[in-house]
Design a protein around this motif. Structure first.
Motif: not given
Length: 534
Positions: A119-121, A156-159, A167-169
């Motif tokens: 997910i952190g990529r 926060n990890l993705a950004l 970022m979508f929910l």
């Protein structure tokens, strides 16, 4: 050709088709505007879907659909909703690189703990789907604290890798099996009530945490039921002319119709394209899944209607309120402000909400401070003694951190207050961090409030006119008492705050909290307490 049609549609004013629809009473309460479809299309980029079986599909033909066209980051050969989404984008002439990271029954917190390297990529778009009941209120078996923590951590990890990522929910759905298991009324009323709770949780996370938006798949389910397209109670058979949105095996997971609707809603929300332009003949996702052209067309329309609905307005943010007036009993000389001449008790506090007399003082423990507590008369034995109860005649200087126990459960109407002291020559208020604690002084949840000095009673340096009271300490450090002791004047101010200010959306989720912890390098608390607002 489809792409050209979409670009032409961008210049048109699009109206939600409402003829013959009773409408969902929950959805009709929405007031905030959302962007029109077709204005600002996103036609390419990388996208990661994070979720569980509500994302990868619980059964065939959805589970493995289009798996060769997307990347399964876990190597599980899943297609699911992301596979359908991919095919819809291909039909529209778009080029998305789609990746799925889905684990059955997993929570967002679980993904953060075990899949951070994926997910952190760097991703252009990220879609997060929480375990189906976790966003619900605690009394319905949910864990909203964990939901908010998981969504925040993954956002926060993705950004951190791509600050420009969208970022979508992915809002999940109520189901016949879930409403009974979670204590809702069976039938359509229960579906509406559960979906209302899910909607509130997802949009609160969107507004509070700064997500791009919410794909309202679960709301699409309700609209399909409301329009007579889907059967609300498959347990007694499927009404002719309708379809079943849920799996026939458990009435909780999505059927192929439910998964297709979810993908269509995600397609509309993420790309900005009008799903009504999607075809459903040979070579399309609908045809491959065995969904008729009529049903597919209706699902496209439902996805359009849901996506163009106004978003629910955010709940007005709660903010700490300064105390503007106070009353005291005991050794007090009247005046404006009153002057405390000895040991006094706090009798009332006034804020913009009203005047409150039902004050309860905390028992302090575990306080650390760098200075000797100040007082009138004899110096208190410790900082703990100085900053407890409702006695105004003493205070603890330069609080490091301390726990204040009330010995009672909190409600949505609970208001906490801190009365603190400052030299008359200075300004009132100190920056302070507040957290919730249980009876063992352990933090409850991840809730916190950063109080600003400016949120205390306003009283400028060298001015006591707005102070709650003045006081001349006769015991303590010379910088506070003066030389001789009692010659330097101090003033009192206060701030009040609620559980909502701490970020608590569901009081039941902090049922074990019985106190608050204050952390500040400069706060001088005389009284810490609470009262109940009307």
């Amino acid at each position: 050709m489809i792409r050209a049609r979409l670009l032409r549609l961008a210049a048109l004013t699009l109206l939600v088709a409402g003829a013959g629809c009773a409408g969902d009473p929950e959805l009709e309460q929405d007031t905030a505007s959302t962007d029109e479809l077709g204005s600002g299309l996103v036609t390419s980029g990388s996208i990661l879907f994070v979720g569980n079986s509500f994302t990868h599909g619980n059964e065939e033909p959805v589970y493995s659909y289009n798996k060769a066209a997307i990347t399964d980051a876990n190597g599980s050969a899943m297609g699911g909703v992301p596979g359908i989404f991919k095919q819809l984008t291909v039909q529209a002439g778009f080029t998305f690189n789609v990746t799925i990271e889905a684990v059955s029954s997993e929570t967002l917190s679980g993904h953060y703990a075990t899949k951070a390297s994926i997910i952190g990529r760097v991703w252009d778009n990220v879609v997060l789907q929480e375990q189906s009941t976790r966003p619900l209120p605690t009394e319905r078996g949910g864990n909203p604290t964990a939901f908010f923590t998981g969504t925040k951590d993954l956002r926060n990890l993705a950004l951190a890798s791509n600050p420009s990522a969208r970022m979508f929910l992915y809002e999940t759905w109520a189901s016949p099996a879930s409403v009974t298991a979670q204590g809702y009324t069976a039938g359509t009323a229960g579906l509406q009530a559960m979906q209302s709770d899910l909607r509130s949780a997802y949009f609160k996370a969107r507004y509070d945490l700064g997500f791009t938006n919410v794909a309202r798949a679960g709301d699409g389910y309700l609209r399909a039921i409301d329009q007579g397209l889907a059967d609300p109670d498959p347990s007694n058979g499927i009404t002719p002319g309708t379809f079943n949105l849920w799996s026939a095996s458990d009435s909780r997971h999505a059927s192929k119709y439910g998964s297709y609707l979810s993908a269509a809603v995600l397609f509309a929300k993420i790309t900005g394209a009008d799903p009504r332009t999607l075809t459903s003949g040979t070579g399309t996702a609908a045809a491959a899944l065995g969904i008729s052209s009529t049903d597919a067309s209706n699902l496209h329309r439902i996805a359009y209607e849901i996506t163009t609905l106004p978003d629910p307005a955010p709940v007005p943010a709660s903010v700490p309120l300064p105390a503007t007036r106070a009353s005291f009993t005991g050794s007090v000389a009247t005046g404006t402000p009153p002057n405390i001449t000895g040991v006094a008790q706090l009798g009332s506090l006034t804020t913009s909400e009203g005047t409150f007399t039902n004050l309860v003082g905390a028992t302090a423990n575990g306080i650390s401070g760098t200075n000797t507590p100040n007082s009138r008369g004899s110096t208190p034995a410790s900082a703990n003694a100085a900053a407890s109860g409702l006695t105004i005649g003493d205070g603890a200087n330069n609080l490091g951190s301390g726990n204040f126990q009330f010995g009672t459960a909190f409600t949505a109407k609970t208001r906490f207050f801190i009365v603190e002291t400052a030299l008359s020559s200075g300004t009132m208020g100190d920056d302070t961090v507040v957290t919730l604690i249980n009876a063992s002084n352990a933090q409850v949840g991840s809730f916190s409030l950063s109080l600003l000095a400016s949120q205390f009673t306003a009283s400028a340096a060298g001015n006591t006119s707005n102070a709650l009271a003045t006081i001349n300490y006769t015991g303590g450090v010379a910088s506070v008492t003066g030389t001789p002791a009692g010659t330097v004047q101090s003033k009192l101010g206060a701030v009040t705050f609620s559980l909502a200010d701490l970020g608590v959306a569901d009081v039941a989720s902090v049922s074990t909290a019985t106190g608050i912890r204050l952390v500040s390098s400069t706060l001088d608390p005389n009284v810490v307490g609470l009262y109940t607002a009307p």
